[in-house]
Design an enzyme around this catalytic site. Sequence first.
Site, PDB file in Angstrom:
ATOM      1  N   HIS A  93       0.879  -1.353   0.094  1.00  0.00           N
ATOM      2  CA  HIS A  93       0.178  -0.263  -0.023  1.00  0.00           C
ATOM      3  C   HIS A  93       0.886   1.234   0.170  1.00  0.00           C
ATOM      4  O   HIS A  93       0.252   2.228  -0.523  1.00  0.00           O
ATOM      5  CB  HIS A  93      -1.055  -0.110   1.282  1.00  0.00           C
ATOM      6  CG  HIS A  93      -2.246  -0.904   0.857  1.00  0.00           C
ATOM      7  ND1 HIS A  93      -3.371  -0.724   1.520  1.00  0.00           N
ATOM      8  CD2 HIS A  93      -2.169  -2.149   0.220  1.00  0.00           C
ATOM      9  CE1 HIS A  93      -4.307  -1.821   1.246  1.00  0.00           C
ATOM     10  NE2 HIS A  93      -3.580  -2.547   0.513  1.00  0.00           N
ATOM     11  N   HIS A 257      -1.630 -12.660  -2.472  1.00  0.00           N
ATOM     12  CA  HIS A 257      -2.893 -13.309  -1.540  1.00  0.00           C
ATOM     13  C   HIS A 257      -2.420 -14.542  -1.334  1.00  0.00           C
ATOM     14  O   HIS A 257      -3.296 -15.270  -0.656  1.00  0.00           O
ATOM     15  CB  HIS A 257      -4.026 -13.155  -2.433  1.00  0.00           C
ATOM     16  CG  HIS A 257      -4.587 -11.740  -2.494  1.00  0.00           C
ATOM     17  ND1 HIS A 257      -5.568 -11.364  -3.114  1.00  0.00           N
ATOM     18  CD2 HIS A 257      -4.029 -10.707  -1.874  1.00  0.00           C
ATOM     19  CE1 HIS A 257      -6.033 -10.048  -3.041  1.00  0.00           C
ATOM     20  NE2 HIS A 257      -5.143  -9.474  -2.133  1.00  0.00           N
TER      21      HIS A 257
END
Length: 704
Positions: A93, A257
């Site tokens: 992020h 993920h």
Amino acid sequence: MSESKCPFHGSTTQPNLGTQNKDWWPNQLNLDILRQHDTKSNPLVGFNYKKEVKNLDIDAVKNDIKIVLRDSQDWWPADYGHYGPFFIRMTWHAAGTYRTGDGRGGAGTGAQRFAPLNSWPDNGNLDKARRLLWPIKEKYGNRLSWADLLVLAGNVAIEDMGGPNHGTVLGREDIWHPEKDIYWGAEDEWLGDNRYGKTRQDLENPLAAVQMGLIYVNPEGPNGNPDPALSAQDVRETFKRMAMNDEETVALTAGGHTFGKAHGAGDAAQVGAEPESEAIENQGFGWLSSHKSGKGVDTITSGIEGPWTSNPIQWDMGYLTLLFKYEWECKKSPAGAWQWHPINCAEEDMVPQVDGSDEKVLPMMTTADMSMKVDPQYRKICERFLANPDAFGEAFARAWFKLLHRDMGPKSNYVAGDFKDVDYIWQDPVVAGKVLSEKEVKAVRNALTNSGLTQQQMIETAWASASTFRESDKRGGANGARIRLEPQKDWQVNNPSQLESVIKVYEQISNETTASVADVIVIGGAVGIEMASGTTVAVTTGRGDATQEDTDVASFNLLKPRACGFRNYSEKEFSVSTEEIMLDKAQLLGLNPVELTVLVGGLRAMGISTSGDGIWTDGKLDNTWFKTLLSMEVKWQPSGFNSYTALDRTTGANVRTASRTDLVFGSNSELRAIVEVYAQDDNNEKFVQDFISAWNKVMNADRF
């Protein structure tokens, strides 16, 4: 009882500042974008971070981070006893805000510490990740910036969990207040998406994320609609705007993920305000939850709940294997978010609870994850990766390295680290050129002087080449002489027919001397200015010439100026004014208001204007242009889009023409104050010297 007031200023903790200039005159040009990151907020003025970070023991730092990864804290316990997935999300992020439209965003400044990023909904609970890293920052101090630490921590986490990695480049310098120059969107509420035209691909430039406060896409699907096919459209458009192709998108999604879980253990309404809105006693912590313990198994962040794989703290093929092994059904999480679960999940694919208990939970996928299976192009790549795990690992490592370092520019900017010595086309590779001796520079100067080229041709070509630079992601600039290659040689703003003839002369001079074409271009600009001013212009050399094969045409087209106030060029009428576009470009070039003013005034004085507007002088580099701008012998009136005519106050005759980017230097009070200084009789020499200094700043921005 009235609120307590500050005894010095009569203000409260929620002060009413009164009506400000921006309220009275909202359309007034705001120059604050050119005054950011001055020294007043910087506690390390004069500290050379790029020099000091070379002395950092990176192996020692990595070992200390590995200890933190497995040292679960009661105040914010680690999922599965390992903070690795948490740190990977923090790193992702930090870097994932980069967008190709203007090169802004990315991990290069440590901006995640400040608003708005520290309080974006998509960054929920990352305040805890940064706080967990404080002991590392405290120990290594000035030798390790927050910007570098935020990146390094995620890479160490990947390595510690057995994942592939191409290493970390160090050398990012911290900022000390929010980056107000970055436009994140016009919405006035979190998760608003008033940024689209007629289609989901018609996203407002330069934005990349689908909603205000998100890094990429809404994981539940467009606006929470759990349609994987529609989600694939958002994923593709957003990742493309963040410099990733389909293969890189799949690799990042499947690889990222592979680790960790999402958090939505309870009612999202029980989560408190973001850090910037929290009470002073919470000391920068936000998103405090009243759902049970509010942490560990009770954490609420995205609202989606559950792990992606059966072993969330180990690199493996679990993500892709589970995605294609099962059919999936869409359900609501405890927090009310749409997510997907496998139908008839086998016991061996169930996942241990995060607290280490014997409880087993179902894996999950988001709607964005399901798009990897539903979209034909993404599915084909997933199936190829499934068949070749080594290729998947390498693709992830390369895409992850690109994600973290895309905003650092060419490899020549890399300072220190443990990165692999690999060249990538997105680094805009250029072979280093030769640093010329004084004798060699003189030979080039003589050749240029006798070439028959005009001062205007040489100055315009040098400016067109160097002014492509973007300080935001260190792309563009004079190094490489890419102005002679596709796509830049065909940009209309560069006057292709004139450029072609100039480049032929420059290439001949390069062949006959020891200089690269890139250095000839810059020296040519200096010679042109010397012809206009009679003042010697110092030059630096050592630039190399790029090849067409090492030039990513599509990504370089993103640097194409649709309008250039410095050259009085505009393709069309835009929704924002030409002077605002000029201001944005000045900030990307790293210019302050004074440098902007002297450059525009000097370029016009020497005859640089694509439209022909603003040419009021005889081509000399002096302060006559400023004096003429301030003359009260004429009055101006509009004469078309971005065009104005000066009428003689006595005779009414048309005297000269100008654009908005000319006249703003007389109409804006701050710019006019600067113009008045340079228009004074005693400041002509100062103007010439200040112009040359600003000019060389642009010429050397990409290298020195």
